[in-house]
Design an enzyme around this catalytic site. Structure first.
Site, PDB file in Angstrom:
ATOM      1  N   HIS A  25      45.708  19.444   2.381  1.00 25.18           N
ATOM      2  CA  HIS A  25      44.449  19.671   1.657  1.00 25.18           C
ATOM      3  C   HIS A  25      43.979  18.456   0.865  1.00 25.18           C
ATOM      4  CE1 HIS A  25      47.650  20.091  -1.219  1.00 25.18           C
ATOM      5  NE2 HIS A  25      46.777  20.033  -2.214  1.00 25.18           N
ATOM      6  N   ASP A  26      44.819  17.428   0.752  1.00 26.29           N
ATOM      7  CA  ASP A  26      44.486  16.275  -0.092  1.00 26.29           C
ATOM      8  C   ASP A  26      44.017  15.053   0.684  1.00 26.29           C
ATOM      9  OD1 ASP A  26      44.735  17.159  -2.693  1.00 26.29           O
ATOM     10  OD2 ASP A  26      46.883  16.776  -2.800  1.00 26.29           O
ATOM     11  N   ASP A  63      53.735  20.570  -7.189  1.00 26.76           N
ATOM     12  CA  ASP A  63      52.614  19.629  -7.284  1.00 26.76           C
ATOM     13  C   ASP A  63      52.927  18.486  -8.253  1.00 26.76           C
ATOM     14  OD1 ASP A  63      49.659  19.169  -6.687  1.00 26.76           O
ATOM     15  OD2 ASP A  63      49.616  19.271  -8.881  1.00 26.76           O
ATOM     16  N   GLU A  67      56.033  17.161  -4.273  1.00 29.14           N
ATOM     17  CA  GLU A  67      55.043  16.132  -4.015  1.00 29.14           C
ATOM     18  C   GLU A  67      55.407  14.906  -4.842  1.00 29.14           C
ATOM     19  OE1 GLU A  67      50.212  15.640  -3.890  1.00 29.14           O
ATOM     20  OE2 GLU A  67      51.101  16.783  -5.532  1.00 29.14           O
ATOM     21  N   ASP A  92      52.661  27.341  -4.489  1.00 25.03           N
ATOM     22  CA  ASP A  92      52.431  26.057  -5.152  1.00 25.03           C
ATOM     23  C   ASP A  92      52.813  26.195  -6.626  1.00 25.03           C
ATOM     24  OD1 ASP A  92      51.409  23.338  -5.147  1.00 25.03           O
ATOM     25  OD2 ASP A  92      50.063  24.010  -3.565  1.00 25.03           O
TER      26      ASP A  92
END
Length: 549
Positions: free
Chosen positions: A326-327, A199, A253, A99
């Site tokens: 995870h979000d 991210d 993202e 990430d």
């Protein structure tokens, strides 16, 4: 370096380290646990791992507030453990992507500590502004808590934080900051990492002048810091100066992105600056913009999102496919059914695994883990969730506000993976850092390993079938019965094969409408979650047929 785009043949598994597996029994998931489970990940048919942040962090946003980009947190085992996992993954033929979180750092990062003291060259590493009299620098909102500005008593100015207060936004307009990013990228790529999930990378360029936003009624400033004026320029710089020199992949993202906008970055015919983008549209079939604004699930909305990305990127860009990460809360509890958990989990797997693109599977998804329903809002860990409960819709009753969290909190996807039916679900022998979902005795890996009809073994079979069929990688996509609010039907076709995918999102029996040109009697049924050949689909039934040409 010539890009071979190896990611197009892969299936990735996402690990959120805190909750995957505790290998040293201190209650926190770690890289020792990951190493222990590498063969399990490989057994799914996965060819790669995406790690959510492993770096040192105060943990305000569970690792997305980074205090050192060039190390691995001791709580996860440190650098030695990471190198062991990296080597172990590569020995098994699996790629590893990290990430990259460079829109912001933790306020505990050395850069920030020096910037607030105006120590060169760090003075302008962050977005600092004086107030306007007794007002904030502008009216932009944070996406996590309150306004996007926090006053710093040391520097006597405000710094921007689009997320948590302790996540200060970097000033990417400063060339020195971009050079720091390149150092980070080279450090990990030189170590052997195979790429990055970036991210909220579309936030790194803010509108010049940081003007007030009088257009967006909620999340003021969003369209001023998303896809900003220099975003493509900075991504091109990272691509040319770093990524082009390595055999790696980049996955960005991109909140609120459309296929048209995505192609500005990933069109393979026009010198792309990224390989894939993570879109949010397929996560919005039961909510308005954010998971916390829950509405009734709308299959037509989901199908439009799937079909839009499949058709508009075809022949130009490559899709990243996912249903969980995870979000977001767990998909069985959102688009499927906890009553028909096994059936709907299998159906949801098929609905996206046979689309064109690179699939990602989130930890626990492969066993059909469900949402978590705590009785007390104080049990939630997530900074965004706590803010929602304490500061949004406060006129509603505590019960209604808690239900809002049940629908929307990211913490539902962050409970420890349920490995077996022993205490703490086999995640750890120590009290875990976070609550284990109470249904672990009914939903766990060990029990499903021994059940040929389990969700886990269905995922293995589905991935195997996907890889065996050439049509899945390159075949054309077409949707059928678009007006149906119960069934998603699509085909894939190339010169050798024709594939028909049928997915019922309905909790009752419903008629099977066979598209014109398909004769099920001549097709081979290669995947299904029921023993059923009738023209009536059972609740959450899915079927995959193949015709050889």
């Amino acid at each position: 370096m010539e890009r071979n785009r190896w990611y197009k043949d892969k299936v990735f598994y996402q690990i959120w380290p805190r909750s995957f597996k505790d290998g040293n029994n201190d209650g926190m998931g770690d890289l020792y646990g990951v190493y222990e489970k590498l063969d399990y990940i490989k057994s799914l048919g996965c060819d790669g791992i995406w790690f959510s942040p492993l770096y040192p962090s105060p943990g305000v946003d569970c690792g997305y507030d980074i205090s050192n980009y060039l190390d691995i947190a001791e709580e996860f085992g440190g650098m030695e453990a990471f190198k062991k996992v990296l080597q172990g993954a590569h020995e098994r033929g699996m790629k590893v992507i990290m990430d990259l979180v460079v829109n912001h750092t933790s306020t505990e990062h050395e850069w920030f500590k020096k910037s607030r003291q105006r120590i060169e060259p760090y003075t302008d590493y962050y977005i600092w502004r004086p107030g306007k009299g007794n007002k904030l620098p502008n009216n932009w909102d944070s996406l996590f808590e309150g306004k996007a500005w926090k006053y710093d008593e040391v520097r006597k100015e405000y710094y921007m934080h689009l997320f948590a207060i302790e996540q200060a936004d970097l000033n990417m307009d400063n060339p020195l900051v971009r050079e720091e990013v390149k150092k980070i990228l080279k450090f990990w790529l030189d170590m052997g990492v195979d790429g990055f999930r970036e991210d909220v990378i579309t936030f790194i360029s803010k509108k010049e002048g940081l003007p007030n936003d009088y257009i967006m009624p909620a999340s003021k400033g969003f369209f001023y810091f998303n896809h900003g004026p220099h975003l493509h320029e900075y991504l091109k710089e990272f691509q040319e100066d770093v990524f082009s020199k390595y055999d790696c992949m980049t996955l960005a993202e991109a909140p609120m992105v459309t296929p048209k906008v995505a192609l500005k970055y990933i069109d393979e015919n026009k010198s792309p600056v990224l390989d894939m983008m993570i879109q949010f549209k397929t996560q919005e079939a039961d909510c308005l913009f954010t998971d916390f604004f829950h509405v009734k699930f709308n299959l037509r909305k989901l199908k439009r999102a799937y079909s839009s990305w499949q058709t508009k990127l075809d022949g130009k860009g490559w899709n990243m496919l996912y249903i969980e990460n995870h979000d977001h809360p767990r998909m069985v509890s959102r688009y499927g059914s906890e009553k028909y958990r096994v059936e709907s989990a299998k159906m949801l797997a098929v609905s996206y695994l046979f689309l064109k693109g690179t699939p990602f599977i989130y930890q626990g998804q492969e066993i059909g883990m469900t949402n978590w329903y705590p009785e007390d809002p104080s049990m939630y860990e997530d900074v965004q969730t706590r803010w929602q409960y304490n500061n949004v819709a406060t006129k509603k009753s505590p019960e209604k506000r808690l239900q809002r969290l049940w629908h929307g909190s990211r913490d539902s996807s962050r409970t420890p993976v349920q490995w077996d039916n022993t205490k703490h679900a086999g995640f750890s022998e120590h009290e875990p850092w976070f609550y284990v979902n109470e249904n672990y005795k009914e939903i766990n890996v060990k029990d499903q390993e021994n059940d040929k009809e389990s969700v886990l073994n269905f995922y293995r079979k589905a991935i195997k079938v996907r890889k065996e069929l050439s049509v899945v990688k390159d075949g054309n996509y077409k949707e059928y019965n678009k007006s149906s609010s119960k069934v998603y039907t699509y085909s894939r076709e190339d010169s050798k094969q024709k594939l028909l995918v049928i997915c019922s999102y309905y909790d009752k029996a419903t008629k099977l409408n066979i598209p014109k040109g398909f004769d099920l009697k001549t097709g081979k049924l290669v995947l299904s979650n029921y023993d059923n050949s009738s023209l009536v689909l059972k609740p959450y039934e899915t079927r995959v047929y193949v015709w050889e040409k």
